[in-house]
Design a protein around this motif. Sequence first.
Motif, PDB file in Angstrom:
ATOM      1  N   LEU A 192       3.481 -14.618   7.282  1.00 52.65           N
ATOM      2  CA  LEU A 192       4.847 -14.134   7.488  1.00 52.65           C
ATOM      3  C   LEU A 192       4.871 -12.623   7.586  1.00 52.65           C
ATOM      4  CD1 LEU A 192       8.055 -15.325   5.726  1.00 52.65           C
ATOM      5  CD2 LEU A 192       7.492 -12.911   5.685  1.00 52.65           C
ATOM      6  N   GLN A 193       4.167 -11.939   6.668  1.00 52.74           N
ATOM      7  CA  GLN A 193       4.112 -10.477   6.723  1.00 52.74           C
ATOM      8  C   GLN A 193       3.445 -10.015   8.009  1.00 52.74           C
ATOM      9  OE1 GLN A 193       2.325  -8.324   3.496  1.00 52.74           O
ATOM     10  NE2 GLN A 193       4.162  -8.422   2.228  1.00 52.74           N
ATOM     11  N   ALA A 194       2.333 -10.651   8.366  1.00 56.29           N
ATOM     12  CA  ALA A 194       1.612 -10.239   9.574  1.00 56.29           C
ATOM     13  C   ALA A 194       2.483 -10.393  10.812  1.00 56.29           C
ATOM     14  CB  ALA A 194       0.329 -11.055   9.710  1.00 56.29           C
ATOM     15  N   GLN A 195       3.217 -11.485  10.900  1.00 57.47           N
ATOM     16  CA  GLN A 195       4.089 -11.723  12.045  1.00 57.47           C
ATOM     17  C   GLN A 195       5.181 -10.668  12.124  1.00 57.47           C
ATOM     18  OE1 GLN A 195       6.762 -15.096  11.757  1.00 57.47           O
ATOM     19  NE2 GLN A 195       6.343 -15.672  13.879  1.00 57.47           N
ATOM     20  N   ALA A 196       5.792 -10.352  10.987  1.00 55.59           N
ATOM     21  CA  ALA A 196       6.860  -9.357  10.975  1.00 55.59           C
ATOM     22  C   ALA A 196       6.337  -7.981  11.366  1.00 55.59           C
ATOM     23  CB  ALA A 196       7.507  -9.310   9.602  1.00 55.59           C
ATOM     24  N   LEU A 197       5.158  -7.632  10.880  1.00 53.09           N
ATOM     25  CA  LEU A 197       4.597  -6.319  11.191  1.00 53.09           C
ATOM     26  C   LEU A 197       4.211  -6.208  12.658  1.00 53.09           C
ATOM     27  CD1 LEU A 197       2.470  -5.908   7.959  1.00 53.09           C
ATOM     28  CD2 LEU A 197       4.449  -4.520   8.616  1.00 53.09           C
ATOM     29  N   ASP A 198       3.807  -7.329  13.269  1.00 56.57           N
ATOM     30  CA  ASP A 198       3.502  -7.312  14.709  1.00 56.57           C
ATOM     31  C   ASP A 198       4.712  -6.895  15.534  1.00 56.57           C
ATOM     32  OD1 ASP A 198       0.863  -7.982  14.491  1.00 56.57           O
ATOM     33  OD2 ASP A 198       1.164 -10.126  14.772  1.00 56.57           O
TER      34      ASP A 198
END
Length: 550
Positions: free
Chosen positions: A312-318
């Motif tokens: 979830l964090q990785a997706q948001a940061l992308d």
Amino acid sequence: MIAHPVSDPFYYLHNFQQVLDWLLLRYADLLSEQEHDFIHQFGQQPQAARAMLVRMVMRKGQLFRESKLEYAEIGPSAEALAPLVALAWVDDDAVLSLEQLFQMLRKDEIVDCFATALTRPRAAKPELFEQLAPLYPEPRRLSEWYPGFAEVVYAWRLQALCDRLRLLFFGNLHQDWSEFVLADLGVLRYEQVAFSADSRAMRERNDVEVALALHECAEQLAAGVAVEQVLARAECLHSLNPWLERRRARLLFQLGQQCEREGNWALAQQIYPLSAHPQAPLRHIRVLERDEQWAAALNLAEAVSEQPLNALQAQALDRVLPRLRRKLGGPAQPRRSAPDVHRVDLCLPREHSTLGVERAVQQHLEEEGGQVFYVENCLFNGLFGLLCWDAIFAPLPGAFFHPFQRSPQDLHDPGFHARREALFGDCLAQLEDGRYHQTIRANHTAKRGLQSPFVVWEVLDETLLEQALACLPAEHLSACFRRLLEDIKHNRAGMPDLIQLWPEARRYRMIEVKGPGDRLQDNQLRWIAFCSEHGLPVEVCHVQWAPQAS
């Protein structure tokens, strides 16, 4: 042993006594002198008095008219209450505010009580209160308010103490005494876990005080108390108990969210760094961005992106990083391409819209052959829960501390899997040698109806179970189960709505359904990307409704 509410009229008394016995066995060192005295003196009272006390504990509020405390199994309420009054656990002539008096009296009684003071006695009850409030600002005893009133109003004085006992037993204040009744009636049934001496939520007396204070802070926030006031107290509520620290992190996160709703970016920026909630860094970045602090937002986003906690964090940061870099004058950033997924477009009769878009597509696909089930998140989660039942309900220290838990208290902890790595390893190894069929079937039979954080029994019936075991390859199950264990909280949702099974051909496909104007949510995009990467057949079906025939 829980008393049965049908055969035993004093079932609630026996259940309450069971809680007291449990606390003396497991929490005697944490109980205060007042709590020890209460438990000791409670056991020495007549049965009617003990039963009446428990009735008041289980009721809403702390003020009761004598006529509202009539119970056939207890007998005359005045006699039952007399020992409690003598102990000062109950007050039979309590000091009441005007507001409390209005809660206890009927309108005709209020008119009689204040006959000489009311200018409009025929007004509605709220209007009567408005007339009297300026005249009677101070509380009084009922005997002073209404001399000669025919009934006694009893005030229960130990609710705070009993709430502390309930907190110690359940580890929270959202569960109450009704759990015993629901369990004994079979409405809710729980796995029986072995409790060791260290199976307890609280480890020291400070944990009790911190837990109560966190609960009060959450109630204050919900009631609209100023964030600054709640924050001042929450910042002081430290504990070495990781379970309580998670609660504190969640409270601080909620305070930050409230600041965002109020547009108070400065205070939100102070609060989010204080919270260990996994989503706090993302919200902090978002607040900095909304406050147009582009450089600070980018620095924080880049720091978090070095080691994101989860997908979830990785997706948001992308999404965030390219946007922030553009705002600071950097070159256009390429966006990660969306997963290549097969799209299906359907135009269905408008009259089918009454079924709901998922059911309408289910009905349409069944005409193509195979069986279509509306499972959403219930199938893969359910199969995982059945295969790994013993690992999930393993009696690890601190995981279970009362008989009414549907899941271990550390289920959403980052270390949940690591603490049980060997146990889950044994479960998942069954997918490699075929034993998983037997384990899943055996647990589906033996555990049916028990509360589970993964199994929804009314969805995962025997028909769906057998067809799924016939159609879903073990390697697909293994991939999904391992993804679940990476981040249970976020990866247990977002799975496709429908699954179409062809048992004879031993194949399947999953279908995510989107109605007119609907779009894929982030958790759904993550699951679709995962399916594409691991070769799980998935489609996205976009539905339009045919124009109504004229």
